[in-house]
Scaffold this motif. Structure first.
Motif, mmCIF file in Angstrom:
data_model
loop_
_atom_site.group_PDB
_atom_site.id
_atom_site.type_symbol
_atom_site.label_atom_id
_atom_site.label_comp_id
_atom_site.label_asym_id
_atom_site.label_seq_id
_atom_site.Cartn_x
_atom_site.Cartn_y
_atom_site.Cartn_z
ATOM 1 N N LYS A 108 30.897 32.584 47.138
ATOM 2 C CA LYS A 108 32.086 32.150 46.407
ATOM 3 C C LYS A 108 33.236 33.100 46.697
ATOM 4 O O LYS A 108 33.040 34.312 46.827
ATOM 5 N N ILE A 109 34.434 32.526 46.763
ATOM 6 C CA ILE A 109 35.615 33.339 47.047
ATOM 7 C C ILE A 109 36.838 32.695 46.406
ATOM 8 O O ILE A 109 36.965 31.466 46.391
ATOM 9 N N HIS A 110 37.702 33.523 45.867
ATOM 10 C CA HIS A 110 38.964 33.031 45.302
ATOM 11 C C HIS A 110 40.082 33.958 45.747
ATOM 12 O O HIS A 110 39.963 35.181 45.656
ATOM 13 N N VAL A 111 41.173 33.353 46.239
ATOM 14 C CA VAL A 111 42.338 34.123 46.672
ATOM 15 C C VAL A 111 43.442 33.944 45.639
ATOM 16 O O VAL A 111 43.871 32.815 45.361
ATOM 17 N N PHE A 112 43.884 35.051 45.055
ATOM 18 C CA PHE A 112 44.972 35.033 44.085
ATOM 19 C C PHE A 112 46.293 35.342 44.804
ATOM 20 O O PHE A 112 46.425 36.401 45.421
ATOM 21 N N ASP A 113 47.242 34.421 44.728
ATOM 22 C CA ASP A 113 48.606 34.714 45.160
ATOM 23 C C ASP A 113 49.260 35.461 44.002
ATOM 24 O O ASP A 113 49.541 34.881 42.949
ATOM 25 N N SER A 114 49.499 36.743 44.169
ATOM 26 C CA SER A 114 50.012 37.548 43.058
ATOM 27 C C SER A 114 51.408 37.131 42.621
ATOM 28 O O SER A 114 51.827 37.441 41.506
ATOM 29 N N LEU A 115 52.148 36.427 43.516
ATOM 30 C CA LEU A 115 53.555 36.114 43.268
ATOM 31 C C LEU A 115 54.345 37.393 42.966
ATOM 32 O O LEU A 115 55.360 37.369 42.285
ATOM 33 N N SER A 116 53.844 38.512 43.493
ATOM 34 C CA SER A 116 54.434 39.801 43.177
ATOM 35 C C SER A 116 54.026 40.795 44.256
ATOM 36 O O SER A 116 53.653 40.424 45.376
ATOM 37 N N ALA A 117 54.096 42.085 43.916
ATOM 38 C CA ALA A 117 53.719 43.152 44.838
ATOM 39 C C ALA A 117 53.457 44.419 44.044
ATOM 40 O O ALA A 117 53.688 44.481 42.834
ATOM 41 N N GLY A 118 52.971 45.433 44.742
ATOM 42 C CA GLY A 118 52.858 46.760 44.160
ATOM 43 C C GLY A 118 52.061 46.818 42.871
ATOM 44 O O GLY A 118 50.928 46.336 42.779
ATOM 45 N N PRO A 119 52.643 47.426 41.831
ATOM 46 C CA PRO A 119 51.875 47.708 40.608
ATOM 47 C C PRO A 119 51.454 46.485 39.810
ATOM 48 O O PRO A 119 50.490 46.574 39.045
ATOM 49 N N GLU A 120 52.125 45.338 39.947
ATOM 50 C CA GLU A 120 51.612 44.150 39.266
ATOM 51 C C GLU A 120 50.312 43.698 39.921
ATOM 52 O O GLU A 120 49.375 43.257 39.233
ATOM 53 N N MET A 121 50.222 43.826 41.236
ATOM 54 C CA MET A 121 48.964 43.545 41.909
ATOM 55 C C MET A 121 47.867 44.499 41.449
ATOM 56 O O MET A 121 46.709 44.106 41.277
ATOM 57 N N ALA A 122 48.236 45.762 41.232
ATOM 58 C CA ALA A 122 47.257 46.742 40.759
ATOM 59 C C ALA A 122 46.697 46.344 39.399
ATOM 60 O O ALA A 122 45.501 46.518 39.132
ATOM 61 N N LEU A 123 47.543 45.802 38.532
ATOM 62 C CA LEU A 123 47.068 45.347 37.228
ATOM 63 C C LEU A 123 46.041 44.219 37.377
ATOM 64 O O LEU A 123 45.038 44.187 36.649
ATOM 65 N N LEU A 124 46.279 43.300 38.292
ATOM 66 C CA LEU A 124 45.321 42.218 38.518
ATOM 67 C C LEU A 124 43.996 42.771 39.013
ATOM 68 O O LEU A 124 42.918 42.326 38.594
ATOM 69 N N ALA A 125 44.065 43.759 39.910
ATOM 70 C CA ALA A 125 42.834 44.377 40.416
ATOM 71 C C ALA A 125 42.088 45.104 39.297
ATOM 72 O O ALA A 125 40.851 45.054 39.227
ATOM 73 N N GLU A 126 42.817 45.773 38.433
ATOM 74 C CA GLU A 126 42.175 46.462 37.304
ATOM 75 C C GLU A 126 41.477 45.470 36.379
ATOM 76 O O GLU A 126 40.389 45.746 35.851
ATOM 77 N N LYS A 127 42.108 44.322 36.160
ATOM 78 C CA LYS A 127 41.469 43.301 35.317
ATOM 79 C C LYS A 127 40.200 42.775 35.991
ATOM 80 O O LYS A 127 39.168 42.579 35.321
#
Length: 278
Positions: A108-127
Protein backbone atom coordinates in the motif's frame (compact mmCIF):
# COMPACT_ATOMS: atom_id res chain seq x y z
CA UNK A 1 4.39 -4.85 8.75
CA UNK A 2 7.05 -2.42 7.57
CA UNK A 3 5.98 1.23 7.42
CA UNK A 4 8.03 3.97 5.80
CA UNK A 5 7.80 7.75 5.48
CA UNK A 6 9.28 9.21 2.29
CA UNK A 7 9.65 12.94 1.69
CA UNK A 8 11.35 15.09 -0.87
CA UNK A 9 14.03 17.38 0.48
CA UNK A 10 11.86 20.51 0.49
CA UNK A 11 10.50 19.22 3.82
CA UNK A 12 13.84 20.18 5.42
CA UNK A 13 14.08 16.93 7.42
CA UNK A 14 17.25 14.85 7.42
CA UNK A 15 16.04 12.00 9.62
CA UNK A 16 13.19 10.89 11.87
CA UNK A 17 13.56 8.86 15.03
CA UNK A 18 11.65 5.65 15.59
CA UNK A 19 10.40 5.16 12.02
CA UNK A 20 11.84 4.14 8.68
CA UNK A 21 12.47 7.36 6.75
CA UNK A 22 13.97 8.44 3.42
CA UNK A 23 14.51 11.89 1.97
CA UNK A 24 14.57 12.16 -1.83
CA UNK A 25 16.68 15.13 -2.98
CA UNK A 26 15.71 17.93 -5.30
CA UNK A 27 18.50 19.75 -7.13
CA UNK A 28 19.59 23.34 -7.70
CA UNK A 29 21.24 23.71 -11.08
CA UNK A 30 23.36 26.50 -12.57
CA UNK A 31 25.28 26.65 -15.85
CA UNK A 32 28.41 25.41 -14.12
CA UNK A 33 27.33 23.56 -10.95
CA UNK A 34 24.66 21.29 -9.55
CA UNK A 35 23.76 21.15 -5.85
CA UNK A 36 22.00 17.95 -4.77
CA UNK A 37 19.84 18.64 -1.71
CA UNK A 38 20.91 15.60 0.29
CA UNK A 39 22.48 15.28 3.73
CA UNK A 40 25.93 15.99 2.30
CA UNK A 41 25.27 19.31 0.57
CA UNK A 42 27.06 22.32 2.06
CA UNK A 43 24.19 24.80 2.23
CA UNK A 44 26.35 27.70 3.34
CA UNK A 45 28.74 27.09 0.46
CA UNK A 46 25.82 26.97 -1.99
CA UNK A 47 24.39 30.23 -0.67
CA UNK A 48 27.79 31.90 -0.91
CA UNK A 49 28.22 30.68 -4.48
CA UNK A 50 24.76 31.90 -5.51
CA UNK A 51 25.39 35.33 -3.99
CA UNK A 52 28.12 35.84 -6.58
CA UNK A 53 26.54 33.94 -9.46
CA UNK A 54 24.77 36.03 -12.10
CA UNK A 55 23.72 33.36 -14.60
CA UNK A 56 20.56 31.29 -14.88
CA UNK A 57 19.51 28.97 -12.08
CA UNK A 58 16.86 26.28 -12.11
CA UNK A 59 15.63 23.52 -9.85
CA UNK A 60 14.99 19.88 -10.71
CA UNK A 61 12.62 17.50 -8.96
CA UNK A 62 13.45 13.86 -8.15
CA UNK A 63 12.91 11.29 -10.84
CA UNK A 64 10.58 8.28 -10.71
CA UNK A 65 13.54 5.95 -10.18
CA UNK A 66 14.73 7.93 -7.16
CA UNK A 67 11.33 7.58 -5.54
CA UNK A 68 11.22 3.86 -6.28
CA UNK A 69 14.61 3.44 -4.63
CA UNK A 70 13.31 5.32 -1.58
CA UNK A 71 10.17 3.18 -1.33
CA UNK A 72 12.53 0.19 -1.12
CA UNK A 73 10.83 -2.89 0.37
CA UNK A 74 8.31 -1.13 2.60
CA UNK A 75 4.85 -2.65 2.81
CA UNK A 76 3.11 0.62 3.72
CA UNK A 77 4.56 3.80 2.21
CA UNK A 78 3.48 7.32 3.14
CA UNK A 79 5.02 9.87 0.79
CA UNK A 80 4.89 13.67 1.28
CA UNK A 81 5.95 16.04 -1.50
CA UNK A 82 6.37 19.75 -2.05
CA UNK A 83 3.25 21.39 -3.49
CA UNK A 84 2.40 20.35 -7.03
CA UNK A 85 1.80 24.06 -7.67
CA UNK A 86 5.56 24.71 -7.60
CA UNK A 87 7.22 21.45 -8.62
CA UNK A 88 6.84 18.21 -10.53
CA UNK A 89 7.87 16.21 -7.48
CA UNK A 90 4.30 15.14 -6.70
CA UNK A 91 3.78 13.90 -10.26
CA UNK A 92 7.04 11.92 -10.13
CA UNK A 93 6.08 10.38 -6.78
CA UNK A 94 2.62 9.48 -8.08
CA UNK A 95 4.10 7.80 -11.15
CA UNK A 96 6.53 5.91 -8.92
CA UNK A 97 3.68 4.80 -6.65
CA UNK A 98 1.79 3.40 -9.64
CA UNK A 99 4.85 1.48 -10.80
CA UNK A 100 5.51 0.23 -7.27
CA UNK A 101 2.00 -1.13 -6.86
CA UNK A 102 2.14 -2.79 -10.27
CA UNK A 103 5.22 -4.67 -9.10
CA UNK A 104 3.94 -5.29 -5.55
CA UNK A 105 0.12 -5.27 -5.70
CA UNK A 106 -0.20 -6.52 -2.11
CA UNK A 107 1.51 -3.42 -0.72
CA UNK A 108 0.00 0.00 0.00
CA UNK A 109 1.16 3.51 -0.78
CA UNK A 110 -0.30 7.00 -0.51
CA UNK A 111 1.23 10.20 -1.87
CA UNK A 112 0.28 13.40 -0.06
CA UNK A 113 0.49 16.63 -2.06
CA UNK A 114 1.43 18.95 0.79
CA UNK A 115 0.23 22.03 -1.14
CA UNK A 116 3.08 23.63 0.78
CA UNK A 117 6.79 23.30 1.58
CA UNK A 118 9.31 23.33 4.38
CA UNK A 119 7.99 23.24 7.95
CA UNK A 120 4.35 22.53 7.05
CA UNK A 121 5.58 19.36 5.37
CA UNK A 122 7.53 18.58 8.54
CA UNK A 123 4.31 18.79 10.55
CA UNK A 124 2.67 16.24 8.25
CA UNK A 125 5.66 13.92 8.67
CA UNK A 126 5.49 14.29 12.45
CA UNK A 127 1.81 13.36 12.40
CA UNK A 128 2.61 10.28 10.29
CA UNK A 129 5.35 9.35 12.74
CA UNK A 130 2.93 9.70 15.67
CA UNK A 131 0.21 7.57 14.10
CA UNK A 132 2.61 4.86 12.92
CA UNK A 133 4.00 4.66 16.46
CA UNK A 134 0.46 4.30 17.81
CA UNK A 135 0.01 1.26 15.60
CA UNK A 136 -2.91 2.47 13.46
CA UNK A 137 -3.54 0.68 10.19
CA UNK A 138 -2.82 2.15 6.76
CA UNK A 139 -6.30 3.46 5.96
CA UNK A 140 -6.70 5.05 9.39
CA UNK A 141 -3.36 6.85 9.06
CA UNK A 142 -4.18 8.20 5.60
CA UNK A 143 -7.58 9.39 6.80
CA UNK A 144 -6.23 11.09 9.92
CA UNK A 145 -3.31 12.80 8.16
CA UNK A 146 -5.61 14.01 5.39
CA UNK A 147 -7.85 15.54 8.05
CA UNK A 148 -4.85 16.98 9.91
CA UNK A 149 -3.65 18.66 6.74
CA UNK A 150 -6.80 20.79 6.80
CA UNK A 151 -5.57 22.48 9.99
CA UNK A 152 -1.91 23.08 9.07
CA UNK A 153 -0.76 26.33 7.48
CA UNK A 154 2.38 28.00 6.11
CA UNK A 155 3.38 31.64 6.22
CA UNK A 156 6.67 33.17 5.17
CA UNK A 157 8.83 36.28 5.24
CA UNK A 158 11.21 36.94 2.34
CA UNK A 159 13.83 39.63 1.87
CA UNK A 160 14.43 38.73 -1.79
CA UNK A 161 12.35 37.12 -4.54
CA UNK A 162 15.16 36.96 -7.09
CA UNK A 163 15.28 33.17 -7.43
CA UNK A 164 11.51 32.76 -7.29
CA UNK A 165 11.12 35.29 -10.10
CA UNK A 166 13.88 33.77 -12.21
CA UNK A 167 12.10 30.43 -12.03
CA UNK A 168 8.69 31.88 -12.89
CA UNK A 169 7.21 31.37 -9.42
CA UNK A 170 6.33 35.05 -8.88
CA UNK A 171 6.07 38.02 -11.27
CA UNK A 172 9.35 39.84 -11.90
CA UNK A 173 7.65 43.16 -11.16
CA UNK A 174 6.81 41.99 -7.65
CA UNK A 175 10.35 40.72 -7.11
CA UNK A 176 11.86 44.08 -8.00
CA UNK A 177 9.85 45.84 -5.29
CA UNK A 178 10.91 43.48 -2.48
CA UNK A 179 14.19 44.46 -0.90
CA UNK A 180 13.86 48.11 -1.91
CA UNK A 181 14.07 50.37 1.16
CA UNK A 182 14.25 47.35 3.44
CA UNK A 183 10.87 45.94 2.42
CA UNK A 184 10.09 42.32 3.37
CA UNK A 185 7.32 40.37 1.68
CA UNK A 186 4.96 38.38 3.88
CA UNK A 187 2.82 35.67 2.40
CA UNK A 188 1.23 32.26 2.77
CA UNK A 189 0.68 29.01 0.93
CA UNK A 190 -2.73 29.27 -0.70
CA UNK A 191 -5.34 26.51 -0.64
CA UNK A 192 -4.22 25.67 -4.19
CA UNK A 193 -0.59 25.33 -3.14
CA UNK A 194 0.77 28.51 -4.67
CA UNK A 195 2.59 31.42 -3.03
CA UNK A 196 0.18 34.18 -2.10
CA UNK A 197 1.51 37.54 -0.84
CA UNK A 198 -0.61 38.91 2.00
CA UNK A 199 1.39 41.70 3.58
CA UNK A 200 4.72 43.44 4.00
CA UNK A 201 7.03 44.73 6.70
CA UNK A 202 9.43 47.61 6.33
CA UNK A 203 12.63 46.81 8.17
CA UNK A 204 13.82 43.73 10.04
CA UNK A 205 12.43 44.82 13.41
CA UNK A 206 8.87 44.77 12.10
CA UNK A 207 9.00 41.27 10.63
CA UNK A 208 8.38 39.29 13.83
CA UNK A 209 5.48 41.48 15.06
CA UNK A 210 3.87 41.23 11.62
CA UNK A 211 4.33 37.45 11.55
CA UNK A 212 2.76 37.18 15.00
CA UNK A 213 -0.21 39.19 13.74
CA UNK A 214 -0.58 36.93 10.69
CA UNK A 215 -0.31 33.78 12.82
CA UNK A 216 -3.21 34.79 15.04
CA UNK A 217 -5.28 36.02 12.09
CA UNK A 218 -4.87 32.58 10.52
CA UNK A 219 -5.99 30.71 13.65
CA UNK A 220 -2.81 29.91 15.54
CA UNK A 221 -3.62 29.41 19.22
CA UNK A 222 -0.57 27.75 20.73
CA UNK A 223 -0.23 24.40 18.94
CA UNK A 224 2.81 23.07 17.14
CA UNK A 225 4.87 25.64 15.23
CA UNK A 226 7.96 24.92 13.14
CA UNK A 227 10.33 27.51 11.64
CA UNK A 228 12.97 27.02 8.96
CA UNK A 229 15.24 29.92 8.12
CA UNK A 230 17.94 30.84 5.64
CA UNK A 231 20.89 32.47 7.44
CA UNK A 232 18.54 34.15 9.93
CA UNK A 233 18.71 32.28 13.22
CA UNK A 234 18.33 35.58 15.09
CA UNK A 235 14.87 36.24 13.64
CA UNK A 236 13.83 32.59 14.09
CA UNK A 237 14.78 32.76 17.75
CA UNK A 238 12.95 36.08 18.17
CA UNK A 239 9.82 34.60 16.62
CA UNK A 240 10.04 31.57 18.90
CA UNK A 241 10.35 33.83 21.93
CA UNK A 242 7.44 35.98 20.77
CA UNK A 243 5.25 32.89 20.34
CA UNK A 244 6.19 31.53 23.77
CA UNK A 245 5.56 34.88 25.43
CA UNK A 246 2.00 34.75 24.07
CA UNK A 247 1.45 30.97 24.29
CA UNK A 248 3.63 29.63 27.10
CA UNK A 249 2.94 25.95 26.39
CA UNK A 250 3.41 26.10 22.64
CA UNK A 251 5.61 23.47 20.96
CA UNK A 252 8.02 25.60 18.89
CA UNK A 253 11.14 24.44 17.04
CA UNK A 254 13.37 26.04 14.44
CA UNK A 255 16.22 24.91 12.19
CA UNK A 256 18.26 26.03 9.16
CA UNK A 257 16.55 25.38 5.85
CA UNK A 258 18.09 22.78 3.57
CA UNK A 259 19.33 23.66 0.10
CA UNK A 260 16.05 23.78 -1.86
CA UNK A 261 14.18 25.93 0.67
CA UNK A 262 17.29 28.10 1.13
CA UNK A 263 17.40 28.65 -2.62
CA UNK A 264 13.85 29.99 -2.69
CA UNK A 265 13.79 31.68 0.73
CA UNK A 266 17.19 33.34 0.09
CA UNK A 267 19.19 35.25 2.70
CA UNK A 268 17.05 36.28 5.66
CA UNK A 269 13.98 34.31 4.62
CA UNK A 270 11.80 32.38 7.08
CA UNK A 271 9.13 29.73 6.55
CA UNK A 272 6.69 29.05 9.38
CA UNK A 273 4.47 25.96 9.51
CA UNK A 274 1.86 25.76 12.23
CA UNK A 275 -1.33 24.17 13.48
CA UNK A 276 -4.43 26.35 13.26
CA UNK A 277 -7.66 25.94 15.16
CA UNK A 278 -10.36 24.25 13.11
Amino acid sequence: MKNKIVMDSSGDLKQMDGVSFSCVPLKIVTDSREFVDDNHVDGDEMIGYLRQYTGKTTTACPGVGEYLDAFSDAENVYCVTITSGLSGSYNAATAAAKAYLEQYPQRKIHVFDSLSAGPEMALLAEKLQELITEGLDFSQIVEKVTAYQQKTRLIFSLESLHNLANNGRVPMAVAKVVGVLGLRLLGKASDEGTLQPNGKARGEKKVVPELMKKLQEMGYAGGKLRISHCCNEKAAMELKQAVLSRFANADVQYWPAKALCSFYAEDGGMLVGFEAEA
